[in-house]
Motif scaffolding. Structure first.
Motif: not given
Length: 440
Positions: A74-92
């Motif tokens: 599905s196509s979508l636009i997400l809005t939110g705050k970017i945070r460094e996160e070790g548990r996420a693939p990619g680190g952010y």
RNA sequence: UGUAGGGUAGCCAAACUGGUAAGGCGCCUGACUGUUAAUCAGGAGACUGCGGGUUCGAAUCCCGCCCCUACAGCCA
């Protein structure tokens, strides 16, 4: 589209530079992991994939419900705050605050390519969607880098881009089969199988030239190395000989590999490419005469006889145990095209060279020195039973200031397959054209 | 074009010498506040590529056709 994004728009590739900021990322849903009161949409935007988080307790009911019920692609636009996160693939990671669904893929017609196994036929039928997946994305990225590297090499080494026609009046080499096209008034033209002859004319005008475009071969080849439509770069140099072809080919290959290693680490990693194998490819490449190659192959049990061309297994045998390409030169005249310059000492040999890539990727470059003597060229045209009238313009190049000249062709798809470490050439071009496949 | 292998739900795939179609993904319903191709419970979904034949009975055996894959030749 500006009304759709409520915050500063960024791409996933830029996310690390926006930690702590509230941003909008437009994209597509790559996958969704759910766990009751928390959802992890994986957003894909063409520059990367980013894990986002939506927590029920922190979001309006409707927003959470929307997120929870998103469907793949599905196509979508997400809005939110970017945070460094070790548990996420990619680190952010993005803490979702708002979601705008541009189009929700209905569950009655879910996205056909799931994150599990599919067969080649099914994937090829959905090639237009398959390009969205990670592996294909990586290969096409490497292809882009290879093409850019090739252009940069020639552009920075005194070559002028002079593209050659795709509609051609006759066979360039006479051997391979051509695709015939209806032109106006009952005339027949053919899709080019090489820019070679025109390149020679252009080299006499500009010194060093290259053409870069699609070529077509109507051969009924059905192997992992063949396409009926493929891209080839062909440089041609005036006042040059076989040794110049070897030198330039070697430099070009090394230049492009260095670029891929420099700029496409992520893609190589995604493809699980053994980069040590690419890093090992350095000048000088191995050099071998056709004579020695035949002896070597016979010693390894090949059926090849002097005078024959190498088969697929022969090429693999030739690079067995080698960490870099091998250049095989001086082939028997009979197996090469009519325009090859004969060796001065052994006229039964043509001053041609093939570059055979290691790891079984086969011939990636073929070229050599062209005949510059008008009488010899005329003789060859007769021997090959080619119509002289069609080649009058080509003969003119030998009548007006002829000089020794040489060039080669490099197949982009085979090169990309080698860089990517993939089995089949069909994945190296967005929409492969093969013997029995012309769709989508 | 030749040789070999294959075609079973949207996808992947099992079914022995013929006995009446496993399992998984995806989809639907429900549970779950840190998932990593999430997991767990339940549900819907198949004239077994097409046509003919043998048989009490065919996904399975036979014949013809179509399609796919690998390899070979030719080449980049």
């Amino acid at each position: 589209m500006s009304e759709l994004s409520s915050a500063h728009r960024i791409t996933i590739a830029e996310a690390s530079r926006h930690a702590g900021e509230t941003v909008s990322i437009p994209g597509w849903l790559y996958n969704l992991r759910r766990s009751g009161k928390i959802v992890f949409p994986l957003l894909r935007d063409g520059t990367g994939v980013m894990q986002c988080v939506g927590v029920k307790a922190n979001l309006p009911e409707a927003t959470f419900e929307t997120l929870k019920n998103l469907t793949q692609e599905s196509s979508l636009i997400l809005t939110g705050k970017i945070r460094e996160e070790g548990r996420a693939p990619g680190g952010y990671e993005m803490d979702i605050e708002r979601v705008e669904v541009v189009q929700r893929v209905p569950e009655e017609h879910p996205y056909p390519i799931t994150p599990k196994d599919h067969g080649v036929d099914f994937l090829m039928d959905h090639r237009h969607l398959w390009l969205r997946s990670k592996r294909q994305h990586a290969i096409i990225g490497i292809r882009h880098e290879v093409i850019r590297g090739i252009r940069d090499y020639f552009d920075s080494h005194g070559f002028t881009l002079v593209d050659t026609p795709i509609f051609t009046p006759a066979a360039c080499e006479g051997t391979s089969t051509l695709f015939e096209v209806d032109y106006f008034d009952d005339e027949k033209v053919y899709l080019t199988q090489s820019g070679q002859l025109y390149n020679e004319a252009n080299a006499m005008a500009f010194g060093k030239v290259y053409c870069f475009g699609p070529t077509f071969r109507a051969e009924k080849s059905k192997t992992r190395r063949h396409l009926t439509e493929f891209w080839m770069v062909e440089p041609e140099m005036a006042y040059a000989d076989l040794e110049d072809v070897k030198r330039v080919g070697e430099e070009l290959v090394c230049f492009v590999i260095a670029r891929v290693l420099e700029n496409r680490r992520e893609e190589l990693k995604a493809l699980e490419r053994d980069v040590a194998k690419l890093e090992a490819v350095k000048a000088p490449f191995h050099r071998m005469s056709y004579d020695d190659a035949v002896k070597l192959l016979q010693g390894k049990g090949s059926e090849i006889q002097w005078g024959g061309d190498f088969g697929n297994t022969d090429e693999t045998l030739l690079t067995e145990g080698l960490d870099r390409p091998v250049m095989v030169d001086r082939y028997p005249t009979e197996v090469k095209a009519f325009y090859f310059q004969p060796d001065a000492e052994r006229p039964e040999l043509a001053l041609g060279v093939d570059f055979i890539a290691p790891e079984g990727y086969g011939e990636i470059i073929g070229g050599g020195q062209r005949i510059h003597d008008c009488d010899l060229l005329l003789k060859r045209l007769e021997e090959h039973k080619l119509p002289r009238e069609a080649f009058e313009w080509y003969l003119d190049l030998r009548r007006y200031g002829t000089v020794p000249h040489a060039g080669f062709g490099m197949g982009v798809e085979r090169f990309v397959a080698w860089m990517s470490g993939i089995e089949h050439i069909r994945e190296t071009i967005a929409y492969p054209r093969m013997l029995y496949r012309t769709r989508p």
